[in-house]
Design a protein around this motif. Sequence first.
Motif, PDB file in Angstrom:
ATOM      1  N   GLY A  91       0.825  -1.217   0.000  1.00  0.00           N
ATOM      2  CA  GLY A  91       0.000   0.000   0.000  1.00  0.00           C
ATOM      3  C   GLY A  91       0.849   1.252   0.000  1.00  0.00           C
TER       4      GLY A  91
ATOM      5  N   ILE B  50       2.556   4.349  -2.722  1.00  0.00           N
ATOM      6  CA  ILE B  50       1.911   5.166  -3.767  1.00  0.00           C
ATOM      7  C   ILE B  50       1.621   4.330  -5.001  1.00  0.00           C
ATOM      8  CG2 ILE B  50       4.057   6.055  -4.844  1.00  0.00           C
ATOM      9  CD1 ILE B  50       2.493   8.787  -5.056  1.00  0.00           C
ATOM     10  N   ILE B  51       2.494   3.350  -5.283  1.00  0.00           N
ATOM     11  CA  ILE B  51       2.304   2.549  -6.494  1.00  0.00           C
ATOM     12  C   ILE B  51       1.078   1.642  -6.331  1.00  0.00           C
ATOM     13  CG2 ILE B  51       3.368   0.796  -7.979  1.00  0.00           C
ATOM     14  CD1 ILE B  51       4.600   3.651  -8.257  1.00  0.00           C
TER      15      ILE B  51
ATOM     16  N   GLU C 271      -1.591  -4.383   2.927  1.00  0.00           N
ATOM     17  CA  GLU C 271      -0.446  -3.611   3.407  1.00  0.00           C
ATOM     18  C   GLU C 271      -0.116  -4.117   4.809  1.00  0.00           C
ATOM     19  OE1 GLU C 271       1.909  -1.211   2.617  1.00  0.00           O
ATOM     20  OE2 GLU C 271       2.450  -1.600   4.710  1.00  0.00           O
ATOM     21  N   ARG C 272       1.119  -4.551   4.979  1.00  0.00           N
ATOM     22  CA  ARG C 272       1.440  -5.173   6.275  1.00  0.00           C
ATOM     23  C   ARG C 272       1.550  -4.153   7.409  1.00  0.00           C
ATOM     24  NH1 ARG C 272       7.740  -6.747   5.361  1.00  0.00           N
ATOM     25  NH2 ARG C 272       8.430  -4.622   5.067  1.00  0.00           N
ATOM     26  N   GLY C 273       1.870  -2.908   7.078  1.00  0.00           N
ATOM     27  CA  GLY C 273       1.928  -1.859   8.110  1.00  0.00           C
ATOM     28  C   GLY C 273       0.784  -0.889   7.887  1.00  0.00           C
TER      29      GLY C 273
ATOM     30  N   GLY D 207       6.039   3.644   3.725  1.00  0.00           N
ATOM     31  CA  GLY D 207       7.333   3.151   3.240  1.00  0.00           C
ATOM     32  C   GLY D 207       8.067   4.263   2.506  1.00  0.00           C
TER      33      GLY D 207
ATOM     34  N   THR E 220       7.220   5.813   0.097  1.00  0.00           N
ATOM     35  CA  THR E 220       6.253   6.854  -0.273  1.00  0.00           C
ATOM     36  C   THR E 220       6.268   8.016   0.723  1.00  0.00           C
ATOM     37  OG1 THR E 220       4.899   5.257  -1.427  1.00  0.00           O
ATOM     38  CG2 THR E 220       3.748   7.214  -0.594  1.00  0.00           C
TER      39      THR E 220
ATOM     40  N   GLU F 216      -0.061  -8.845   6.426  1.00  0.00           N
ATOM     41  CA  GLU F 216       1.125  -9.168   5.632  1.00  0.00           C
ATOM     42  C   GLU F 216       0.841 -10.318   4.669  1.00  0.00           C
ATOM     43  OE1 GLU F 216       4.613  -9.784   7.908  1.00  0.00           O
ATOM     44  OE2 GLU F 216       5.827 -10.239   6.141  1.00  0.00           O
TER      45      GLU F 216
ATOM     46  N   ALA G 147       5.288  -4.153  -3.758  1.00  0.00           N
ATOM     47  CA  ALA G 147       5.794  -4.131  -2.385  1.00  0.00           C
ATOM     48  C   ALA G 147       7.116  -3.379  -2.255  1.00  0.00           C
ATOM     49  CB  ALA G 147       5.919  -5.560  -1.859  1.00  0.00           C
ATOM     50  N   GLY G 148       7.396  -2.480  -3.213  1.00  0.00           N
ATOM     51  CA  GLY G 148       8.558  -1.614  -3.111  1.00  0.00           C
ATOM     52  C   GLY G 148       9.847  -2.398  -2.892  1.00  0.00           C
TER      53      GLY G 148
ATOM     54  N   ALA H 274      19.491  13.889  -0.305  1.00  0.00           N
ATOM     55  CA  ALA H 274      19.340  12.662   0.469  1.00  0.00           C
ATOM     56  C   ALA H 274      20.604  11.851   0.259  1.00  0.00           C
ATOM     57  CB  ALA H 274      18.143  11.856  -0.024  1.00  0.00           C
TER      58      ALA H 274
ATOM     59  N   PHE I 294      13.707   3.554   2.049  1.00  0.00           N
ATOM     60  CA  PHE I 294      14.348   2.575   1.166  1.00  0.00           C
ATOM     61  C   PHE I 294      13.784   2.686  -0.243  1.00  0.00           C
ATOM     62  CE2 PHE I 294      14.266   0.668   5.467  1.00  0.00           C
ATOM     63  CZ  PHE I 294      15.627   0.762   5.711  1.00  0.00           C
ATOM     64  N   ARG I 295      14.622   3.199  -1.141  1.00  0.00           N
ATOM     65  CA  ARG I 295      14.220   3.227  -2.554  1.00  0.00           C
ATOM     66  C   ARG I 295      14.213   1.791  -3.069  1.00  0.00           C
ATOM     67  NH1 ARG I 295      18.506   6.744  -1.699  1.00  0.00           N
ATOM     68  NH2 ARG I 295      18.053   8.962  -1.948  1.00  0.00           N
TER      69      ARG I 295
ATOM     70  N   HIS J 206      10.874   1.141  -8.640  1.00  0.00           N
ATOM     71  CA  HIS J 206      10.797   2.529  -9.126  1.00  0.00           C
ATOM     72  C   HIS J 206      11.952   3.403  -8.646  1.00  0.00           C
ATOM     73  CE1 HIS J 206       6.716   1.124  -9.946  1.00  0.00           C
ATOM     74  NE2 HIS J 206       6.603   2.119 -10.796  1.00  0.00           N
TER      75      HIS J 206
ATOM     76  N   LEU K 187       7.229  10.358  -9.096  1.00  0.00           N
ATOM     77  CA  LEU K 187       7.096  10.846 -10.471  1.00  0.00           C
ATOM     78  C   LEU K 187       6.340   9.846 -11.352  1.00  0.00           C
ATOM     79  CD1 LEU K 187       7.986  12.719 -12.881  1.00  0.00           C
ATOM     80  CD2 LEU K 187      10.074  11.359 -12.990  1.00  0.00           C
TER      81      LEU K 187
HETATM   82  P1  FAD Z   1       6.666   1.843  -0.834  1.00  0.00           P
HETATM   83  O1  FAD Z   1       6.146   3.199  -0.645  1.00  0.00           O
HETATM   84  O2  FAD Z   1       7.873   1.443  -0.061  1.00  0.00           O
HETATM   85  O3  FAD Z   1       5.465   0.842  -0.544  1.00  0.00           O
HETATM   86  C1  FAD Z   1       5.654  -0.539  -0.507  1.00  0.00           C
HETATM   87  C2  FAD Z   1       4.722  -1.044   0.570  1.00  0.00           C
HETATM   88  O4  FAD Z   1       4.681  -2.470   0.525  1.00  0.00           O
HETATM   89  C3  FAD Z   1       5.185  -0.679   1.968  1.00  0.00           C
HETATM   90  O5  FAD Z   1       4.193   0.124   2.585  1.00  0.00           O
HETATM   91  C4  FAD Z   1       5.378  -2.018   2.675  1.00  0.00           C
HETATM   92  O6  FAD Z   1       4.981  -2.016   4.027  1.00  0.00           O
HETATM   93  C5  FAD Z   1       4.479  -2.924   1.844  1.00  0.00           C
HETATM   94  N1  FAD Z   1       4.857  -4.336   1.921  1.00  0.00           N
HETATM   95  C6  FAD Z   1       6.087  -4.873   1.793  1.00  0.00           C
HETATM   96  N2  FAD Z   1       6.027  -6.216   1.939  1.00  0.00           N
HETATM   97  C7  FAD Z   1       4.731  -6.526   2.160  1.00  0.00           C
HETATM   98  C8  FAD Z   1       4.033  -7.756   2.392  1.00  0.00           C
HETATM   99  N3  FAD Z   1       4.672  -8.938   2.406  1.00  0.00           N
HETATM  100  N4  FAD Z   1       2.693  -7.720   2.585  1.00  0.00           N
HETATM  101  C9  FAD Z   1       2.028  -6.528   2.567  1.00  0.00           C
HETATM  102  N5  FAD Z   1       2.647  -5.341   2.366  1.00  0.00           N
HETATM  103  C10 FAD Z   1       3.971  -5.336   2.149  1.00  0.00           C
HETATM  104  N6  FAD Z   1      10.726   9.497  -5.978  1.00  0.00           N
HETATM  105  C11 FAD Z   1      10.378  10.556  -6.732  1.00  0.00           C
HETATM  106  O7  FAD Z   1       9.704  10.406  -7.741  1.00  0.00           O
HETATM  107  N7  FAD Z   1      10.770  11.815  -6.361  1.00  0.00           N
HETATM  108  C12 FAD Z   1      11.536  12.057  -5.258  1.00  0.00           C
HETATM  109  O8  FAD Z   1      11.859  13.203  -4.950  1.00  0.00           O
HETATM  110  C13 FAD Z   1      11.933  10.951  -4.477  1.00  0.00           C
HETATM  111  N8  FAD Z   1      12.725  11.143  -3.392  1.00  0.00           N
HETATM  112  C14 FAD Z   1      13.082  10.062  -2.620  1.00  0.00           C
HETATM  113  C15 FAD Z   1      13.865  10.272  -1.486  1.00  0.00           C
HETATM  114  C16 FAD Z   1      14.172   9.197  -0.649  1.00  0.00           C
HETATM  115  C17 FAD Z   1      15.032   9.434   0.562  1.00  0.00           C
HETATM  116  C18 FAD Z   1      13.659   7.916  -0.948  1.00  0.00           C
HETATM  117  C19 FAD Z   1      13.932   6.771  -0.010  1.00  0.00           C
HETATM  118  C20 FAD Z   1      12.894   7.707  -2.081  1.00  0.00           C
HETATM  119  C21 FAD Z   1      12.618   8.763  -2.947  1.00  0.00           C
HETATM  120  N9  FAD Z   1      11.880   8.602  -4.111  1.00  0.00           N
HETATM  121  C22 FAD Z   1      11.499   9.664  -4.868  1.00  0.00           C
HETATM  122  C23 FAD Z   1      11.509   7.259  -4.561  1.00  0.00           C
HETATM  123  C24 FAD Z   1      10.084   6.891  -4.187  1.00  0.00           C
HETATM  124  O9  FAD Z   1       9.869   7.200  -2.845  1.00  0.00           O
HETATM  125  C25 FAD Z   1       9.827   5.411  -4.426  1.00  0.00           C
HETATM  126  O10 FAD Z   1      10.255   5.022  -5.717  1.00  0.00           O
HETATM  127  C26 FAD Z   1       8.335   5.113  -4.305  1.00  0.00           C
HETATM  128  O11 FAD Z   1       7.819   5.611  -3.094  1.00  0.00           O
HETATM  129  C27 FAD Z   1       8.082   3.615  -4.378  1.00  0.00           C
HETATM  130  O12 FAD Z   1       6.738   3.403  -4.043  1.00  0.00           O
HETATM  131  P2  FAD Z   1       6.215   1.951  -3.707  1.00  0.00           P
HETATM  132  O13 FAD Z   1       4.751   2.068  -3.491  1.00  0.00           O
HETATM  133  O14 FAD Z   1       6.692   1.010  -4.752  1.00  0.00           O
HETATM  134  O15 FAD Z   1       7.008   1.545  -2.384  1.00  0.00           O
END
Ligand code: FAD
Length: 382
Positions: free
Chosen positions: A17, A19-20, A39-41, A46, A48, A184, A214-215, A272, A314-315, A340, A346
């Motif tokens: 859960g 942004i993706i 979403e486990r938390g 995360g 996001t 989870e 799940a990032g 960062a 964590f990116r 991502h 973005l």
């Molecule tokens: P996340 O937001 O990490 O979400 C993944 C979710 O999956 C988490 O909430 C986690 O709890 C959940 N999950 C994991 N395992 C399980 C499981 N087994 N069961 C259920 N849930 C689970 N991007 C930009 O475009 N512009 C920026 O300026 C930018 N700045 C950044 C600065 C920093 C310091 C960082 C760390 C990242 C930055 N990024 C930026 C990158 C961007 O934040 C990420 O690419 C983006 O948030 C990824 O989104 P996501 O939903 O894939 O991951």
Amino acid sequence: MTMPTMKDKPRVAIIGGGIIGMAIGWRLAQAGASVDIFERGQAGQGATRAAAGMLAAGVEAEPGEQSLLPLCLESQARWPGFAQELEALTGLPVGLRQQGTLVVASTRDEVELLRTNYEFQRGLGLDLVWLTGAAAKEKEPFLNPRTAAGVFSARDGQVDNRLASAALRVALEKTGARLHEGLEVTGLDVQGGRVTGVVLGDRVVAADQVVLAAGAWSRLIPGQASPPPVRPVKGQMMSLSMDPANPLLTHVVWAPKCYLVPRADGTLIIGATTEEKGFDSQMTAGGVLALLDAAWRALPGVEDLPVKEMWTGFRPGCRDDAPILGPASDLDGLILATGHHRNGILLAPLTADAIADLVLTGRIDPHIAPFGAGRFNAARAA
Ligand code: FAD
Ligand code: GLY
């Protein structure tokens, strides 16, 4: 990929859960799918939450990442519509600011590097403008007086990723998607070589399609035949408080070794670090020192600002620094939307549109075609 026989309401389970996952879930629910996000938390906590929210397709374009540019530009172009739709539906602001981004340099070496990057980025067709130090300081009067040159990218802006994530939660609710927090996913339910649902401890939730979002944790979900080569790339960040009525900075500024992102409420984000430390979430003295030193060199007035917050994130970094968007290469019923890395905020609008379309129609949007999981197969076979 063999598409399942689509029922009137295809059941889609989304793992993650952030942004993706939330943006994909929103688009799918809008199109009439039955959506469950696990979403486990807490959703949006995360990467996001950790991000700076820069929409920096132009100034973040790097040598070796040319193939990513069309994807980034297209998603950047979709942000205004995405933001407007989200705000209209939820009544919540997402803090989209399109006032442009400035890159600055002071020393001779820094100016040289800025010039090299500028020429590379202009060579990609990006509309950037070279500025003298004086012109840069006209845009941002509190920059270090030693600022010798700048580059301005009018199209690069920012969104408040925390506000966008809060709005997405409400959008999910309003479109009928179910967001299950604190649950989870412990595995994939695989039958006859096809993913037929997700495993949550001792129960299985059936789905026609499962989306892995799940990032940085994406490769850790058990049951995948070929887990995606995604790893955590640690970033330390901090924020200071400016006077919102008289801010020290109004544009996003990239300076040597840091970027500075001013929010409308006066928050000034400094980011960062980029570290290969696994899932180590410690802030370190060295990280804080590096961020503050770089910020102070660019914008000396930061020394008087109160510290607001410090955090790590964590990116989801992929082996080739590009996302993985498309069907899993060796498991029907599983779609990947991960990796991502530095651009997930973005890339959210385009990822959401393209993955929802893929889930519902089996079509692969040409924008995501180069970013399928299959690109790693040759490397695996070798
Ligand atoms: P996340 O937001 O990490 O979400 C993944 C979710 O999956 C988490 O909430 C986690 O709890 C959940 N999950 C994991 N395992 C399980 C499981 N087994 N069961 C259920 N849930 C689970 N991007 C930009 O475009 N512009 C920026 O300026 C930018 N700045 C950044 C600065 C920093 C310091 C960082 C760390 C990242 C930055 N990024 C930026 C990158 C961007 O934040 C990420 O690419 C983006 O948030 C990824 O989104 P996501 O939903 O894939 O991951
Ligand atoms: N895109 C900025 C970062 O990842 O730090």
